[in-house]
Design an enzyme around this catalytic site. Sequence first.
Site, PDB file in Angstrom:
ATOM      1  CB  VAL A   1      42.261  43.129  39.198  1.00 37.42           C
ATOM      2  CG1 VAL A   1      42.073  42.443  40.529  1.00 37.42           C
ATOM      3  CG2 VAL A   1      41.177  44.177  39.013  1.00 37.42           C
TER       4      VAL A   1
ATOM      5  CB  ALA B   1      43.437  38.402  46.749  1.00 36.02           C
ATOM      6  CG  ASP B   2      43.624  44.682  44.068  1.00 36.95           C
ATOM      7  OD1 ASP B   2      43.741  45.266  45.161  1.00 36.95           O
ATOM      8  OD2 ASP B   2      43.161  45.227  43.055  1.00 36.95           O
ATOM      9  CB  THR B   3      38.459  42.786  45.200  1.00 35.90           C
ATOM     10  OG1 THR B   3      38.769  41.460  45.613  1.00 35.90           O
ATOM     11  CG2 THR B   3      37.041  42.834  44.655  1.00 35.90           C
TER      12      THR B   3
ATOM     13  CB  ALA C   1      43.759  39.330  40.255  1.00 35.74           C
TER      14      ALA C   1
END
Length: 195
Positions: A45, A71-73, A108
């Site tokens: 992530v 951001a990444d999920t 993240a």
Amino acid sequence: MEPIILASKSPQRQEILKHLNIPFISIPSNADEAVAVNLPPEKTVEQIALRKAEAVLRSSLKINTPWIIAADTLIFSQGQPMGKPADIESARRMLQSYSNTSHKVITAICCYDEKSQHISTRINSSQVFFKALSQAETAWYLNTGEWQGAAGGYRIQGIASCFITKIEGSYSGIMGLPIYELYDILSEHGYSFNR
């Protein structure tokens, strides 16, 4: 407060920034979001969030603010990454894997500071517990269409919240932008919340 660049078109991330009164400009990233299978979930992530920030940084768009937030999920169920479902059957399989168990939601955040040329990251990990889903409940949810375009096939603030018995961690992190980590990373980079 100075505006930040949000490397995302996510309405949920935008909603969180609006809630915090942080001015922002949304510039969606065209970064490759392929998941590396050989990395631990948190690193996977983090790598994608970094790619998103770098893609916006390298774009030809004129950026008038020193901060880029990306951001990444990802959801990990039974150790497997759950991306956005390609179709209703993949959404059904995702829901079935959550039924009567818990899964991990990792977000993240990456912050690029043009003034210092410094990049830093934060990782938030939460656990989401689902009730045992009947076939009728699964069919009802799939018919809503809410699963479309949602990481892991659901949105915590939507209809799927009917199935969530408990969360351990950050509600905003599960939405896609953990507020504490956002505050912490912007503070580290000298962002002023008082202007």
